[in-house]
Design a protein around this motif. Structure first.
Motif, PDB file in Angstrom:
ATOM      1  N   ILE A  69       6.652  10.266  -2.928  1.00  0.00           N
ATOM      2  CA  ILE A  69       6.576   8.491  -3.267  1.00  0.00           C
ATOM      3  C   ILE A  69       7.414   8.477  -4.489  1.00  0.00           C
ATOM      4  O   ILE A  69       7.960   7.150  -4.353  1.00  0.00           O
ATOM      5  CB  ILE A  69       4.998   8.491  -3.603  1.00  0.00           C
ATOM      6  N   LEU A  70       7.464   9.045  -5.504  1.00  0.00           N
ATOM      7  CA  LEU A  70       8.231   8.780  -6.796  1.00  0.00           C
ATOM      8  C   LEU A  70       9.829   8.765  -6.238  1.00  0.00           C
ATOM      9  O   LEU A  70      10.357   7.859  -6.838  1.00  0.00           O
ATOM     10  CB  LEU A  70       7.930   9.797  -7.638  1.00  0.00           C
ATOM     11  N   HIS A  71      10.260   9.743  -5.638  1.00  0.00           N
ATOM     12  CA  HIS A  71      11.702   9.683  -5.041  1.00  0.00           C
ATOM     13  C   HIS A  71      11.963   8.418  -4.394  1.00  0.00           C
ATOM     14  O   HIS A  71      13.152   7.735  -4.744  1.00  0.00           O
ATOM     15  CB  HIS A  71      11.890  10.816  -4.162  1.00  0.00           C
ATOM     16  N   LYS A  80       0.886  -1.121   0.069  1.00  0.00           N
ATOM     17  CA  LYS A  80      -0.103   0.217   0.058  1.00  0.00           C
ATOM     18  C   LYS A  80       0.858   1.236  -0.049  1.00  0.00           C
ATOM     19  O   LYS A  80       1.662   1.341   0.913  1.00  0.00           O
ATOM     20  CB  LYS A  80      -0.886  -0.007   1.320  1.00  0.00           C
ATOM     21  N   LEU A  81       0.641   2.273  -0.923  1.00  0.00           N
ATOM     22  CA  LEU A  81       1.305   3.614  -0.841  1.00  0.00           C
ATOM     23  C   LEU A  81       0.198   4.494  -0.692  1.00  0.00           C
ATOM     24  O   LEU A  81      -0.936   4.344  -1.282  1.00  0.00           O
ATOM     25  CB  LEU A  81       1.937   3.391  -2.400  1.00  0.00           C
ATOM     26  N   PRO A  82       0.537   5.725  -0.346  1.00  0.00           N
ATOM     27  CA  PRO A  82      -0.567   6.754  -0.063  1.00  0.00           C
ATOM     28  C   PRO A  82      -1.092   7.241  -1.605  1.00  0.00           C
ATOM     29  O   PRO A  82      -0.351   7.010  -2.375  1.00  0.00           O
ATOM     30  CB  PRO A  82       0.347   7.972   0.272  1.00  0.00           C
ATOM     31  N   GLY A  83      -2.283   7.281  -1.487  1.00  0.00           N
ATOM     32  CA  GLY A  83      -3.276   7.759  -2.563  1.00  0.00           C
ATOM     33  C   GLY A  83      -3.456   9.302  -2.696  1.00  0.00           C
ATOM     34  O   GLY A  83      -2.973  10.059  -1.795  1.00  0.00           O
ATOM     35  N   PRO A  84      -4.496   9.860  -3.529  1.00  0.00           N
ATOM     36  CA  PRO A  84      -4.693  11.166  -3.396  1.00  0.00           C
ATOM     37  C   PRO A  84      -5.746  11.660  -2.195  1.00  0.00           C
ATOM     38  O   PRO A  84      -5.758  12.577  -1.761  1.00  0.00           O
ATOM     39  CB  PRO A  84      -5.761  11.286  -4.656  1.00  0.00           C
ATOM     40  N   TYR A 116       2.507  12.955  -6.548  1.00  0.00           N
ATOM     41  CA  TYR A 116       3.517  11.785  -5.948  1.00  0.00           C
ATOM     42  C   TYR A 116       4.763  12.310  -5.976  1.00  0.00           C
ATOM     43  O   TYR A 116       5.642  11.663  -5.463  1.00  0.00           O
ATOM     44  CB  TYR A 116       3.334  10.415  -7.092  1.00  0.00           C
ATOM     45  N   THR A 117       5.278  13.374  -6.768  1.00  0.00           N
ATOM     46  CA  THR A 117       6.408  13.983  -6.728  1.00  0.00           C
ATOM     47  C   THR A 117       6.588  14.799  -5.514  1.00  0.00           C
ATOM     48  O   THR A 117       7.578  14.751  -4.604  1.00  0.00           O
ATOM     49  CB  THR A 117       6.693  14.892  -7.953  1.00  0.00           C
ATOM     50  N   GLN A 118       5.442  15.590  -5.086  1.00  0.00           N
ATOM     51  CA  GLN A 118       5.477  16.282  -3.943  1.00  0.00           C
ATOM     52  C   GLN A 118       5.586  15.685  -2.662  1.00  0.00           C
ATOM     53  O   GLN A 118       6.145  16.292  -1.745  1.00  0.00           O
ATOM     54  CB  GLN A 118       4.080  17.350  -4.167  1.00  0.00           C
TER      55      GLN A 118
END
Length: 194
Positions: free
Chosen positions: A81-83, A43-47, A76-78
């Motif tokens: 998560i992408l990092h 699970k990753l954070p969503g909107p 997802y950059t802010q």
């Protein structure tokens, strides 16, 4: 003092943030390390808090990264998560579940009590074969970027101290007590057998 590096597993829920940050730092310090999650899904954070991104453990970090870029690259950059996924894919291809791994470790470090309980449950359900001890230690680490980094350095310091003990079996409790006092965090510890 052991001449070979400790064989360490670091375990969190989704094998994304806390366990991967510790995996990254421990591997740079020369430890034989693997990382895992114990959840049924990643699970990753969503909107929104009630709309997480849910993936199967078979999905690669690269595929998750591409999926989130497609959904909302700016969000997802802010939120970092992408990092995080970019770091993860440089360490290994995909998240792994602890319950699916039958390798043996000297030390299993978990990042939250629920995960600690799941690891103990898994180890106690396995048939004992070699009767090799494994020390399972929990240190609670909040699941955010800053805490994951601080927790990873604490885990690394703990592993380095354990690596340099003459008698891990007899010195562990004293060592953990020192770390509790120093860090202000409670540690849980159980010895299981393979």
């Amino acid at each position: 003092m052991p001449s070979h590096p400790l064989r360490v597993a670091v375990v969190c829920s989704s094998n994304q943030n806390r366990s991967m940050e510790a995996h990254n730092i421990l591997s740079k310090r020369g430890f034989d390390v693997r990382s895992f999650g114990t959840g049924s899904h990643v699970k990753l954070p969503g909107p929104a808090p009630d709309k997480p991104n849910v993936y199967d453990f078979k999905i690669t970090y690269e595929q998750m990264y591409n999926d989130l870029v497609r959904k909302d690259k700016e969000l997802y950059t802010q939120n970092g998560i992408l990092h995080m996924l970019d770091r993860n894919k440089r360490i290994k291809a995909r998240p792994e579940r602890f319950q699916s791994c039958k390798d043996q470790f000297c030390l299993v470090i978990t990042c939250e009590e629920r995960v600690y309980d799941q690891v103990l449950e898994e180890l106690s359900s396995r048939e004992q074969e070699s009767f090799q001890p494994v020390h399972v230690i929990n240190v609670d680490i909040q699941d955010n970027h800053e805490e994951a980094t601080l927790g990873a350095f604490l885990i690394c310091e703990l592993c380095q101290c354990i690596q340099h003990t003459d008698d891990m079996e007899n010195e562990m409790d004293e060592l953990l007590q020192e770390f509790e006092e120093k860090s202000g965090r409670p540690f849980l510890h159980t010895v299981c057998f393979y």
